[in-house]
Design an enzyme around this catalytic site. Structure first.
Site, PDB file in Angstrom:
ATOM      1  NE  ARG A  46      70.455   8.071  75.876  1.00 40.40           N
ATOM      2  CZ  ARG A  46      71.432   8.233  76.741  1.00 40.40           C
ATOM      3  NH1 ARG A  46      71.218   8.065  78.008  1.00 40.40           N
ATOM      4  NH2 ARG A  46      72.632   8.576  76.332  1.00 40.40           N
ATOM      5  CE  LYS A 143      87.805   7.129  62.995  1.00 46.17           C
ATOM      6  NZ  LYS A 143      88.708   8.255  62.699  1.00 46.17           N
ATOM      7  CG  ASP A 172      88.969   3.401  56.463  1.00 45.89           C
ATOM      8  OD1 ASP A 172      88.860   4.478  55.842  1.00 45.89           O
ATOM      9  OD2 ASP A 172      89.974   3.097  57.108  1.00 45.89           O
ATOM     10  CG  HIS A 173      85.302   8.387  55.494  1.00 44.22           C
ATOM     11  ND1 HIS A 173      85.945   8.361  56.705  1.00 44.22           N
ATOM     12  CD2 HIS A 173      85.664   9.542  54.900  1.00 44.22           C
ATOM     13  CE1 HIS A 173      86.665   9.465  56.821  1.00 44.22           C
ATOM     14  NE2 HIS A 173      86.516  10.208  55.745  1.00 44.22           N
ATOM     15  CE  LYS A 177      88.374  10.396  51.772  1.00 43.52           C
ATOM     16  NZ  LYS A 177      87.707  11.677  51.891  1.00 43.52           N
ATOM     17  CD  GLU A 211      91.998  15.999  58.437  1.00 44.03           C
ATOM     18  OE1 GLU A 211      90.786  16.020  58.228  1.00 44.03           O
ATOM     19  OE2 GLU A 211      92.507  15.457  59.433  1.00 44.03           O
ATOM     20  CG  ASP A 230      91.333  10.755  64.118  1.00 42.86           C
ATOM     21  OD1 ASP A 230      90.192  10.296  64.312  1.00 42.86           O
ATOM     22  OD2 ASP A 230      91.551  11.780  63.448  1.00 42.86           O
ATOM     23  CG  HIS A 235      91.100   7.164  57.485  1.00 41.15           C
ATOM     24  ND1 HIS A 235      89.997   6.349  57.443  1.00 41.15           N
ATOM     25  CD2 HIS A 235      90.755   8.187  58.310  1.00 41.15           C
ATOM     26  CE1 HIS A 235      89.034   6.858  58.196  1.00 41.15           C
ATOM     27  NE2 HIS A 235      89.475   7.973  58.743  1.00 41.15           N
ATOM     28  CE  LYS A 326      92.580  15.822  62.813  1.00 42.21           C
ATOM     29  NZ  LYS A 326      91.626  15.339  61.823  1.00 42.21           N
TER      30      LYS A 326
HETATM   31  C1  BG6 Z   1      87.990  10.968  60.254  1.00 39.64           C
HETATM   32  C2  BG6 Z   1      88.878  11.467  61.352  1.00 39.64           C
HETATM   33  O1  BG6 Z   1      87.894   9.571  60.287  1.00 39.64           O
HETATM   34  O2  BG6 Z   1      88.495  11.389  59.001  1.00 39.64           O
HETATM   35  C3  BG6 Z   1      89.006  12.983  61.284  1.00 39.64           C
HETATM   36  O3  BG6 Z   1      88.346  11.091  62.615  1.00 39.64           O
HETATM   37  C4  BG6 Z   1      89.423  13.418  59.909  1.00 39.64           C
HETATM   38  O4  BG6 Z   1      89.930  13.433  62.270  1.00 39.64           O
HETATM   39  C5  BG6 Z   1      88.549  12.791  58.836  1.00 39.64           C
HETATM   40  O5  BG6 Z   1      89.323  14.817  59.860  1.00 39.64           O
HETATM   41  C6  BG6 Z   1      89.060  13.099  57.450  1.00 39.64           C
HETATM   42  O6  BG6 Z   1      88.142  12.672  56.497  1.00 39.64           O
HETATM   43  P1  BG6 Z   1      87.923  13.440  55.137  1.00 39.64           P
HETATM   44  O7  BG6 Z   1      86.964  12.604  54.364  1.00 39.64           O
HETATM   45  O8  BG6 Z   1      87.422  14.795  55.486  1.00 39.64           O
HETATM   46  O9  BG6 Z   1      89.292  13.492  54.513  1.00 39.64           O
END
Ligand code: BG6
Length: 478
Positions: A46, A143, A172-173, A177, A211, A230, A235, A326
């Site tokens: 924007r 996402k 979905d990253h 991996k 994490e 989340d 994931h 977390k």
């Molecule tokens: C994201 C979540 O999709 O993935 C985060 O929203 C999380 O909360 C993250 O921290 C973790 O991804 P990675 O690649 O750092 O393990």
């Protein structure tokens, strides 16, 4: 090998994800020689700014998020010369004609929606109505893909109104991996795992995504979401699917996703006894969850552990234990396949468990190890020990110290190549929500309070009990 020439329009180009992941990943592919010299990255957002200011923003992102070894002025200059910017009004008409002028019909056109889901529909609609998108165009969406089944259905319908499913790439990253892809290679390109990959030989599976970060800075989003939405619905669910699925007939996007979908549909509903939710307390590393979330009454979970049953022939009686949280003691993501003990032991003394374990480590130190029981070397008699047959990818592949590509690098290039294998299909996302919704509704109805856990721990005690009462143990995080 360079991919085809492309124009990538990045909506949300001034946002956090663009700076942290998308632009650095494109740059790294540029360094690797995969991004053609004629390819272009068109930032769209924007804010009003010219190309020069956008290029500055790209430079800043690279300075912060790309390792020094990969940064030199000449390469960065060449990369930013391929970047430009157009101010776009997602819900209005501003900028669209200009965008139409800017993108080339002869190149692959990829439109990356790194924006709030509420904008997916309006953006898709304008790409279509302004005649910017064509049959060869691809749409990439980030996402969260909905917050429940209903909203996911709506998003799917909004996108389907302008694009075909084969053009939609839901990120979905975790699927990008390296180890996750390797899990499929290990399972389906070796003869020795698949015959054992069932309830006859596997005792249980544990999936951990721990994490150390808290939710400070993104509490407003997170508090409405929680670990279930989340992390688990997307994931961890994907990791479970790839571990549990049947071999597809071919490594092909739809065949693979058909198999994952069958797994999701085979998941039993959960009872409250199979769920442990937690919230971190105040600790040495930062404020408590409720402070980070700025919601003293919050009942949202920053940790969750689940015991899941996959109801089919292969997995009958094999629990899948999942946990994620977390502010835990360390950053660790792994899938642990715990095999059963031998039917009968002929030896008396064993150090540790005599059962084999296959550990698939996503991070840190991506790799796998298979623990096997051998005789302790030396003259001390027939004493058995467990040792790992270790395969750390950094050692096994590539020159020493070579960085493993970020998930986003792989995924963005797959979009340009037109390969949907590592992206979620619409029905898969809906099925995952269909399983998740009643679980969340259950604890909302019961007004269930998460257990408190200490920062830097492995979650609430109750999560340990989830396995202890089955006579099993989580792997140590330490
Ligand atoms: C994201 C979540 O999709 O993935 C985060 O929203 C999380 O909360 C993250 O921290 C973790 O991804 P990675 O690649 O750092 O393990």
């Amino acid at each position: 090998i360079p991919v085809d020439d492309f124009d990538l329009v990045l909506f949300g180009a001034t946002g956090d994800l663009a700076a942290r992941k998308i632009l650095p990943s494109l740059y790294r592919r540029f360094v690797a020689g995969q991004m053609p010299e004629s390819a272009r990255v068109i930032g769209a957002a924007r804010s009003k700014m010219d190309d020069k200011s956008f290029r500055k923003l790209v430079r800043d992102a690279l300075a912060e998020f790309v390792s020094e070894a990969k940064r030199d002025k000449k390469t960065i200059d060449a990369f930013v010369a391929q970047c430009s910017y157009i101010a776009i009004d997602a819900k209005g008409e501003g900028g669209w004609e200009q965008l139409k002028e800017a993108v080339r019909d002869e190149a692959v056109k990829a439109f990356y929606f790194s924006v709030a889901p509420a904008l997916f529909g309006p953006l898709a609609e304008r790409l279509r109505s302004y005649g910017i998108a064509c049959e060869n165009s691809r749409l990439v969406v980030e996402k969260p893909f909905g917050v429940d089944l209903e909203s996911a259905r709506q998003l799917n319908a909004d996108l389907a109104a302008s694009f075909d499913e084969h053009q939609i790439y839901r990120i979905d990253h975790f699927l990008g991996k390296e180890t996750v892809q390797n899990l499929m290679a290990v399972r389906f390109a070796n003869v020795m795992f698949e015959p054992l990959w069932n309830s006859r030989y596997i005792d249980h599976v544990q999936i951990t995504v721990a994490e150390t970060v808290g939710v400070g800075g993104r509490g407003a989003y997170y508090d409405k979401s929680g670990a279930m939405r989340d992390m688990v619905q997307n994931h961890l669910m994907q990791l479970l699917c790839l571990t549990a699925m049947e071999p597809p007939n071919h490594f092909d996007a739809d065949m693979l996703r058909d198999e994952k979908l069958k797994v999701i549909r085979a998941l039993d509903p959960l009872t409250p006894a199979e769920i442990v939710r937690g919230q971190y307390r105040e600790g040495p590393d930062g404020p408590s969850y409720v402070e980070d979330a700025e919601n003293p009454e919050s009942r949202t979970e920053s940790f969750i552990a689940l015991k899941i049953a996959v109801s089919n022939w292969r997995w009958k009686g094999v629990p899948f234990y999942l946990r994620t949280g977390k502010r835990m003691s360390r950053r660790l993501s792994e899938i642990v396949v715990q095999f059963k003990e031998t039917p009968h032991s002929i030896f008396d003394r064993t150090e540790g468990s005599p059962a084999n374990t296959l550990t698939i480590r996503l991070q840190p130190d991506e790799g796998m190890d298979l623990s096997v029981t051998i005789k302790e070397p030396g003259p001390g008699g027939m004493r058995l020990v467990n040792v790992p047959l270790d395969m750390t990818f950094a050692d096994a592949l590539g020159p020493q110290g070579e960085e493993i590509p970020d998930a986003y690098e792989r995924l963005i290039m797959d979009v340009i190549r037109g390969d949907q294998t590592l992206f979620m299909r619409g029905d898969e996302v809906e099925a995952a929500w269909a399983w998740t919704d009643p679980i969340i509704e259950g604890w909302v109805e019961r007004r269930a309070q998460p257990y408190k856990y200490a920062q830097g721990s492995s979650g609430p005690e109750e999560a340990l009990m989830l396995m202890h009462r089955d006579g099993r143990r989580w792997r140590e995080l330490e």
